[in-house]
Write a protein that holds these residues in place. Structure first.
Motif, PDB file in Angstrom:
ATOM      1  N   GLY A  45       4.289  14.261 -11.311  1.00  0.00           N
ATOM      2  CA  GLY A  45       3.614  13.146 -10.668  1.00  0.00           C
ATOM      3  C   GLY A  45       4.279  11.818 -10.982  1.00  0.00           C
ATOM      4  O   GLY A  45       5.013  11.667 -11.958  1.00  0.00           O
ATOM      5  N   GLY A  46       3.998  10.827 -10.155  1.00  0.00           N
ATOM      6  CA  GLY A  46       4.535   9.486 -10.347  1.00  0.00           C
ATOM      7  C   GLY A  46       3.711   8.682 -11.334  1.00  0.00           C
ATOM      8  O   GLY A  46       2.677   9.122 -11.840  1.00  0.00           O
ATOM      9  N   THR A  47       4.155   7.454 -11.604  1.00  0.00           N
ATOM     10  CA  THR A  47       3.464   6.575 -12.551  1.00  0.00           C
ATOM     11  C   THR A  47       2.442   5.673 -11.874  1.00  0.00           C
ATOM     12  O   THR A  47       1.642   5.032 -12.556  1.00  0.00           O
ATOM     13  N   GLY A  48       2.492   5.590 -10.536  1.00  0.00           N
ATOM     14  CA  GLY A  48       1.584   4.709  -9.819  1.00  0.00           C
ATOM     15  C   GLY A  48       1.756   4.857  -8.320  1.00  0.00           C
ATOM     16  O   GLY A  48       2.401   5.789  -7.829  1.00  0.00           O
ATOM     17  N   PHE A  49       1.209   3.912  -7.576  1.00  0.00           N
ATOM     18  CA  PHE A  49       1.300   3.951  -6.123  1.00  0.00           C
ATOM     19  C   PHE A  49       2.755   3.935  -5.644  1.00  0.00           C
ATOM     20  O   PHE A  49       3.100   4.599  -4.664  1.00  0.00           O
ATOM     21  N   ASN A  50       3.604   3.182  -6.326  1.00  0.00           N
ATOM     22  CA  ASN A  50       4.942   2.923  -5.799  1.00  0.00           C
ATOM     23  C   ASN A  50       5.905   4.092  -5.922  1.00  0.00           C
ATOM     24  O   ASN A  50       6.877   4.174  -5.172  1.00  0.00           O
ATOM     25  N   GLN A  77      -3.395   9.323 -19.669  1.00  0.00           N
ATOM     26  CA  GLN A  77      -2.405   9.142 -18.612  1.00  0.00           C
ATOM     27  C   GLN A  77      -3.017   9.391 -17.239  1.00  0.00           C
ATOM     28  O   GLN A  77      -3.934  10.199 -17.085  1.00  0.00           O
ATOM     29  N   THR A  78      -2.484   8.687 -16.241  1.00  0.00           N
ATOM     30  CA  THR A  78      -2.833   8.929 -14.847  1.00  0.00           C
ATOM     31  C   THR A  78      -1.568   9.324 -14.096  1.00  0.00           C
ATOM     32  O   THR A  78      -0.553   8.622 -14.167  1.00  0.00           O
ATOM     33  N   LEU A  79      -1.617  10.457 -13.394  1.00  0.00           N
ATOM     34  CA  LEU A  79      -0.514  10.920 -12.558  1.00  0.00           C
ATOM     35  C   LEU A  79      -0.836  10.600 -11.103  1.00  0.00           C
ATOM     36  O   LEU A  79      -1.995  10.650 -10.688  1.00  0.00           O
ATOM     37  N   TRP A  80       0.201  10.322 -10.314  1.00  0.00           N
ATOM     38  CA  TRP A  80      -0.001   9.860  -8.934  1.00  0.00           C
ATOM     39  C   TRP A  80       0.780  10.722  -7.948  1.00  0.00           C
ATOM     40  O   TRP A  80       1.944  11.069  -8.178  1.00  0.00           O
ATOM     41  N   TYR A  81       0.124  11.027  -6.829  1.00  0.00           N
ATOM     42  CA  TYR A  81       0.713  11.820  -5.753  1.00  0.00           C
ATOM     43  C   TYR A  81       0.288  11.188  -4.423  1.00  0.00           C
ATOM     44  O   TYR A  81      -0.632  10.363  -4.369  1.00  0.00           O
ATOM     45  N   LYS A  82       0.959  11.585  -3.353  1.00  0.00           N
ATOM     46  CA  LYS A  82       0.530  11.148  -2.025  1.00  0.00           C
ATOM     47  C   LYS A  82       0.696  12.295  -1.041  1.00  0.00           C
ATOM     48  O   LYS A  82       1.621  13.101  -1.158  1.00  0.00           O
ATOM     49  N   VAL A  83      -0.222  12.343  -0.084  1.00  0.00           N
ATOM     50  CA  VAL A  83      -0.252  13.424   0.897  1.00  0.00           C
ATOM     51  C   VAL A  83      -0.353  12.815   2.294  1.00  0.00           C
ATOM     52  O   VAL A  83      -1.281  12.038   2.562  1.00  0.00           O
ATOM     53  N   PRO A  84       0.563  13.125   3.214  1.00  0.00           N
ATOM     54  CA  PRO A  84       0.455  12.610   4.586  1.00  0.00           C
ATOM     55  C   PRO A  84      -0.751  13.234   5.296  1.00  0.00           C
ATOM     56  O   PRO A  84      -0.920  14.457   5.297  1.00  0.00           O
ATOM     57  N   VAL A  85      -1.571  12.382   5.895  1.00  0.00           N
ATOM     58  CA  VAL A  85      -2.756  12.830   6.636  1.00  0.00           C
ATOM     59  C   VAL A  85      -2.747  12.140   7.995  1.00  0.00           C
ATOM     60  O   VAL A  85      -2.628  10.909   8.073  1.00  0.00           O
ATOM     61  N   GLY A  86      -2.851  12.921   9.072  1.00  0.00           N
ATOM     62  CA  GLY A  86      -2.734  12.380  10.416  1.00  0.00           C
ATOM     63  C   GLY A  86      -4.073  12.038  11.042  1.00  0.00           C
ATOM     64  O   GLY A  86      -5.149  12.297  10.484  1.00  0.00           O
ATOM     65  N   TRP A  87      -4.012  11.462  12.239  1.00  0.00           N
ATOM     66  CA  TRP A  87      -5.226  11.164  12.996  1.00  0.00           C
ATOM     67  C   TRP A  87      -6.021  12.460  13.218  1.00  0.00           C
ATOM     68  O   TRP A  87      -5.457  13.479  13.608  1.00  0.00           O
ATOM     69  N   GLY A  88      -7.320  12.410  12.940  1.00  0.00           N
ATOM     70  CA  GLY A  88      -8.177  13.568  13.147  1.00  0.00           C
ATOM     71  C   GLY A  88      -8.151  14.566  12.004  1.00  0.00           C
ATOM     72  O   GLY A  88      -8.914  15.539  12.021  1.00  0.00           O
ATOM     73  N   GLN A  89      -7.295  14.352  10.993  1.00  0.00           N
ATOM     74  CA  GLN A  89      -7.221  15.265   9.857  1.00  0.00           C
ATOM     75  C   GLN A  89      -7.984  14.700   8.660  1.00  0.00           C
ATOM     76  O   GLN A  89      -8.248  13.496   8.581  1.00  0.00           O
ATOM     77  N   GLN A  90      -8.311  15.586   7.728  1.00  0.00           N
ATOM     78  CA  GLN A  90      -8.936  15.154   6.497  1.00  0.00           C
ATOM     79  C   GLN A  90      -8.298  15.853   5.311  1.00  0.00           C
ATOM     80  O   GLN A  90      -7.818  16.980   5.418  1.00  0.00           O
ATOM     81  N   LEU A  91      -8.299  15.152   4.192  1.00  0.00           N
ATOM     82  CA  LEU A  91      -7.725  15.662   2.956  1.00  0.00           C
ATOM     83  C   LEU A  91      -8.817  16.291   2.103  1.00  0.00           C
ATOM     84  O   LEU A  91      -9.900  15.732   1.940  1.00  0.00           O
ATOM     85  N   ARG A  92      -8.517  17.445   1.569  1.00  0.00           N
ATOM     86  CA  ARG A  92      -9.465  18.124   0.672  1.00  0.00           C
ATOM     87  C   ARG A  92      -8.650  18.768  -0.455  1.00  0.00           C
ATOM     88  O   ARG A  92      -7.648  19.444  -0.196  1.00  0.00           O
TER      89      ARG A  92
END
Length: 642
Positions: A411-416, A434-449
């Motif tokens: 994981g990353g160290t933050g948003f950047n 510690q806080t680990l950071w990730y990001k997931v692409p989510v499109g129109w009409g989709q939801q993250l779970r």
């Protein structure tokens, strides 16, 4: 009628696309390179080498021998190039309150040099902690003007200061107040009573954290934790700015990213010109040193004000625990009403305000702060947006999640520098505080779970009275948190070394969610990268034997992605993504609903060619996830030695 391409051309194109897919899979699964430390960043260890360190440690060795081994352990664990040095006190004179020296200058990590320096230490004299702390602050590099570094003094001691010139707690407080980038952590090696109380005071006054080490193994473990937390600190990004304490002096900002600092019980004002129709999204993230003293009700508040009518909107976020500080983000939006007749629907000058509220006894130091400001223009005239989607529906607690073998990730160290993930199962390690950071692409009409699972860990003796927590939060592309006030999910779970899990998610992304009323629905009004933060409480350092604790993420992106926010938008054809083996979220073969993540332009060269390409991609994805020989226990949550 278009002429069908030659079969060889289809095969060639299919192979090309498959190669591209494979390249993307390999790039996504690879561990990211360690980022360069920001200018002005570094750590100096201050090691007690007074006469008491020549005594036994209870295991047949001396305390100084255990300290030498521990310094070697942390040197091996630190990332290449991280600026690190060593200062010792009590090592050169049998008596003397000025006995402190820099044994290894703070420079790009020299593992062999650190080990040689500590190997040459011979315990002799007094314990001038206060003076050594002051000298250590001068050993560290100074950040350049406008840079946001992180400087750490890591004190290791088996006793209290017997010089009091200066008093160590007072010295620590003065140093912490001298710069937002400096903090002092302290490790007490087999200490009790007044000695422990003094070290705890130094850490608290120094805006850092105290670690207790009752034996040699604990010393190595706690030193490694503190060192890695320093090296893995939040990596900032933005233009330096100084907010004003009133509206009148507020600096003007345009869409972008900024850096400032924020003190306890302080407000900062920033000014922005807005039109009458666009949505303005504003966020503030404060980044205290990991584990710094906070109260569960300490708060970060963001608001947008206009004219003399007060707030257009405001949002408050709290730490929600008292184990120690973690990054805290608050986001707020100015959203014009559908009718255009609201009090904040006018064009003109607005103020973006950040406020930090701190209880008495909480960390008194200023904290670095990162700000983001975005403007979303209205949809084109004549475009009708799809209806809002305020319900979790298929993305509730019972949503099926992937069950494929986990892939290792860092994981990353933050948003950047958040690590990009897609649907699948991912495995990482997290330090206490510690806080680990990730990001997931989510499109129109989709939801993250997603689910977060903290591993079953070997525990230290006498830990039974200690309980920590695991936490998670999900943020929109504009950094608004959306998982704090929902009745669907909880952002924290108790952790005592046994396996623990929690669930989190969002409603489907819809442009008109901005007109809903629920705080976990309104921000989910734009597609893009949604951020996941995973935190382990600071008190886990008193529970787990291993320096790091295993964590598994099970991620699903539910629903068919739409090509835009408008009503009746067409579906987007998607490619296979890492962790998605051509199966639905419950691990069964996909029934034909389309691949769920990773947008790609669809290529339709005859039905047979497309199906063949899809089959090859699925087969490749499955092959990537076969467990490797000797990869360890097949249960990803058993033990912590991944």
């Amino acid at each position: 009628m278009a002429q069908r391409p030659h079969r060889g051309a289809v095969a060639l194109l299919g192979g090309l696309l498959l190669a591209l897919t494979a390249g993307q899979l390999q790039a996504t699964a690879a561990t990211p390179a360690q980022g360069q430390a920001a200018e002005g960043t570094g750590m100096v260890m201050v090691l007690d080498s007074s006469g008491s360190m020549a005594g036994g440690d209870g295991s047949g060795s001396t305390r100084i021998d255990s300290a030498r081994k521990a310094v070697g352990t942390v040197a091996d664990a630190l990332p290449d190039g991280y600026p690190t040095g060593l200062r010792v006190y009590g090592a050169d004179k049998a008596k003397g309150c000025d006995d402190t020296r820099l044994a290894q200058p703070v420079a790009a990590l020299d593992r062999a040099g650190l080990k040689r320096a500590v190997a040459g230490v011979r315990p002799k004299g007094d314990t001038p902690i206060g003076l050594s702390l002051r000298k250590a602050a001068g050993d560290l590099p100074r950040p350049a003007v406008g840079a946001t570094g992180k400087r750490t003094i890591l004190l290791i001691s088996d006793g209290e200061d017997n010089c009091q010139a200066p008093p160590p707690c007072k010295a620590a407080a003065q140093l912490a107040a001298s710069g937002v980038d400096l903090h002092i952590d302290a490790i007490g090696f087999q200490v009790a009573g007044k000695a422990r109380a003094q070290l705890e005071c130094i850490a608290k006054a120094g805006n850092g954290r105290y670690y207790d080490a009752p034996d040699a193994r604990a010393l190595a473990r706690q030193l490694q934790r503190a060192g890695q937390l320093s090296a893995d600190g939040y990596r900032f990004k933005g233009k330096q700015i100084r907010g004003a304490t009133t509206r009148g002096g507020a600096p003007g900002i345009v869409p972008g990213q900024y850096l400032d600092t924020l003190g306890p019980n302080e407000e900062r004002y920033y000014a922005a010109g807005l039109d009458a129709a666009s949505t303005a999204d504003f966020s503030a993230t404060v980044v205290p040193p990991p584990g710094a003293a906070v109260d569960s009700l300490d708060m970060l508040r963001t608001r947008i004000v206009y004219g003399t009518t007060g707030s257009c909107d405001s949002t408050s976020e709290r730490f929600g625990q008292h184990e120690g500080a973690t990054p805290l983000t608050s986001g707020v939006s100015r959203i014009p009403t559908q009718g255009g007749n609201g009090g904040c629907d006018k064009a003109g000058r607005y103020w973006l305000v950040v406020e930090r509220r701190a209880a008495k006894g909480a960390a008194a130091a200023r904290w670095p702060m990162e700000l983001t400001f975005h403007v979303e223009h209205p949809l084109k005239k004549g475009v009708t947006p799809a209806q809002s989607e305020p319900e979790y529906g298929a993305g509730g607690k019972d949503a099926p999640l992937p069950t494929t073998p986990p892939q290792d990730v860092t994981g990353g160290t933050g948003f950047n520098d958040a690590r990009t993930l897609h649907q699948g199962v991912w495995r990482d390690k997290v330090l206490p505080a510690q806080t680990l950071w990730y990001k997931v692409p989510v499109g129109w009409g989709q939801q993250l779970r997603y689910d977060v699972e903290f591993s079953n860990e070997p525990t230290v003796k006498g830990h039974g009275t200690h309980t920590s927590y695991g936490g998670t939060q999900v943020y929109t592309p504009f950094r608004a948190p959306v998982g704090s006030g929902t009745g669907q999910f909880s952002p924290q779970v108790s952790y005592n070394g046994r396996q623990a899990s929690l669930s989190m998610g969002t409603v489907p992304v819809a442009w008109t969610n901005r007109y809903e009323t629920h705080p976990d629905v309104v921000p989910v009004h734009r597609n893009g990268d949604f951020y996941l933060a995973v935190t382990l409480g600071a008190k886990a350092a008193e529970i787990a034997q291993h320096p790091q604790i295993g964590v598994v993420l099970r991620i699903a992106v539910l629903g068919q992605e739409k090509s835009g926010p408008q009503a009746g938008a067409s579906a987007v054809r998607a490619e296979l993504s890492p962790g998605d083996s051509g199966r639905s979220a419950d691990g069964t073969p996909d029934g034909g609903g389309g691949w769920s993540t990773g947008r790609v332009v669809a290529v339709a060269i005859g039905g047979v060619g497309v199906l063949l390409l899809a089959g090859l991609a699925v087969a490749y994805g499955r092959a990537r996830r076969k467990p490797q020989a000797g990869a360890g226990n097949s249960d990803p949550m058993r033990g912590g030695s991944w």
